[in-house]
Each structure stands twice: as structure tokens, then as C-alpha cells.
Write a protein that holds these residues in place. Structure first.
Motif, PDB file in Angstrom:
ATOM      1  N   THR A  59       0.855  -1.183   0.000  1.00 55.22           N
ATOM      2  CA  THR A  59       0.000   0.000   0.000  1.00 55.22           C
ATOM      3  C   THR A  59       0.892   1.235   0.000  1.00 55.22           C
ATOM      4  O   THR A  59       2.061   1.176   0.395  1.00 55.22           O
ATOM      5  CB  THR A  59      -0.931   0.045   1.228  1.00 55.22           C
ATOM      6  OG1 THR A  59      -0.140   0.047   2.408  1.00 55.22           O
ATOM      7  CG2 THR A  59      -1.875  -1.137   1.249  1.00 55.22           C
ATOM      8  N   THR A  63      -3.287   4.560   1.598  1.00 59.41           N
ATOM      9  CA  THR A  63      -3.459   3.114   1.830  1.00 59.41           C
ATOM     10  C   THR A  63      -4.907   2.634   1.675  1.00 59.41           C
ATOM     11  O   THR A  63      -5.354   1.764   2.395  1.00 59.41           O
ATOM     12  CB  THR A  63      -2.903   2.684   3.207  1.00 59.41           C
ATOM     13  OG1 THR A  63      -3.692   3.253   4.256  1.00 59.41           O
ATOM     14  CG2 THR A  63      -1.447   3.094   3.369  1.00 59.41           C
ATOM     15  N   ALA A  66      -5.008  -2.139  -1.417  1.00 57.96           N
ATOM     16  CA  ALA A  66      -3.912  -3.089  -1.169  1.00 57.96           C
ATOM     17  C   ALA A  66      -3.577  -3.742  -2.502  1.00 57.96           C
ATOM     18  O   ALA A  66      -4.411  -4.432  -3.086  1.00 57.96           O
ATOM     19  CB  ALA A  66      -4.326  -4.145  -0.150  1.00 57.96           C
ATOM     20  N   THR A  82      -9.078  -1.625   1.075  1.00 57.30           N
ATOM     21  CA  THR A  82      -8.614  -1.988   2.409  1.00 57.30           C
ATOM     22  C   THR A  82      -9.681  -1.788   3.478  1.00 57.30           C
ATOM     23  O   THR A  82      -9.520  -2.257   4.593  1.00 57.30           O
ATOM     24  CB  THR A  82      -7.366  -1.167   2.796  1.00 57.30           C
ATOM     25  OG1 THR A  82      -7.683   0.228   2.721  1.00 57.30           O
ATOM     26  CG2 THR A  82      -6.198  -1.495   1.890  1.00 57.30           C
TER      27      THR A  82
END
Length: 115
Positions: A59, A63, A66, A82
Motif C-alpha cells: 500500500t 493506503t 492493497a 482496504t
């Protein structure tokens, strides 16, 4: 329709259910380098059939995604949201799917650099 795919060495393998009508080419810093053509599907339509310790996760930035890769051959077969719960998506690298010819698919250009 059920599609099957994997990384290059086959240690990360998956099945995905859905209608493949088009793909996304993202120009963000990682997708542009990978050259991935992505097919977005609901996360529950992706089933991993092989992964073991070979499935890596990368990431960056906020983030939110992923990026998954095989630790043996380095190929990135898919990415995933994520966030937990809700409407999660998986982003299948169509170049890792057996069967479809990417040159026959419509491609949506996504400006990931602007996100």
C-alpha cells in the motif's frame, strides 16, 4: 461467467465471477509502472484458490488500496479495497486471467494521478 487466473508461477491463483465488459487503465504511479488493465468486481466475487505465504501486500499514500503480488514471481494479479465491511471491490489484473483477449475489451482511462 467464471474466470480463472494466476500470477506467472501459479503460486497465487484465483477465480472470479462476473461479466467482463471492459477494463480500467489507471495512470497512478504504481498502475502505470505495472501496466495493469483492471476489472473491478464486488470483493465477494473473488475467490483465492492458492496463495500460502506467497501473497504479498503493498500500500502507499492513503493506503486505500492493497496491491497484491506474488512474492515468488513478482506479478500483481489483483488489488483490493482496504476498508472493512460495506461495498468492497477487488480489481483484477485482466492480464492475469486465462482466456480473455485484452485487445478486444473497451478500456476506460482513469486519472489515478489526480486522486
Amino acid at each position: 461467467m467464471l474466470y480463472k487466473g494466476s500470477c506467472h508461477c501459479g503460486k497465487v491463483a484465483f477465480e472470479v465471477e462476473g461479466e467482463l465488459e471492459g477494463v480500467v487503465r489507471c495512470n497512478c504511479s504504481i498502475c502505470a509502472r505495472k501496466g495493469a488493465l483492471l476489472w473491478a468486481v464486488p470483493h465477494d466475487k473473488l475467490t483465492l484458490v492458492a496463495w500460502g505465504d506467497d501473497l504479498g501486500r503493498y500500500t502507499f499514500g492513503e493506503t486505500k488500496i492493497a496491491h497484491r503480488f506474488c512474492r515468488t514471481c513478482g506479478i500483481h494479479p489483483f488489488a483490493e479495497d482496504t476498508s472493512e465491511g460495506g461495498e468492497r471491490s477487488a480489481y483484477i489484473n485482466i492480464n492475469c486471467v486465462i482466456g480473455p483477449d485484452p485487445s478486444t475489451l473497451s478500456i476506460f482511462e482513469f486519472d489515478g494521478r489526480a486522486v
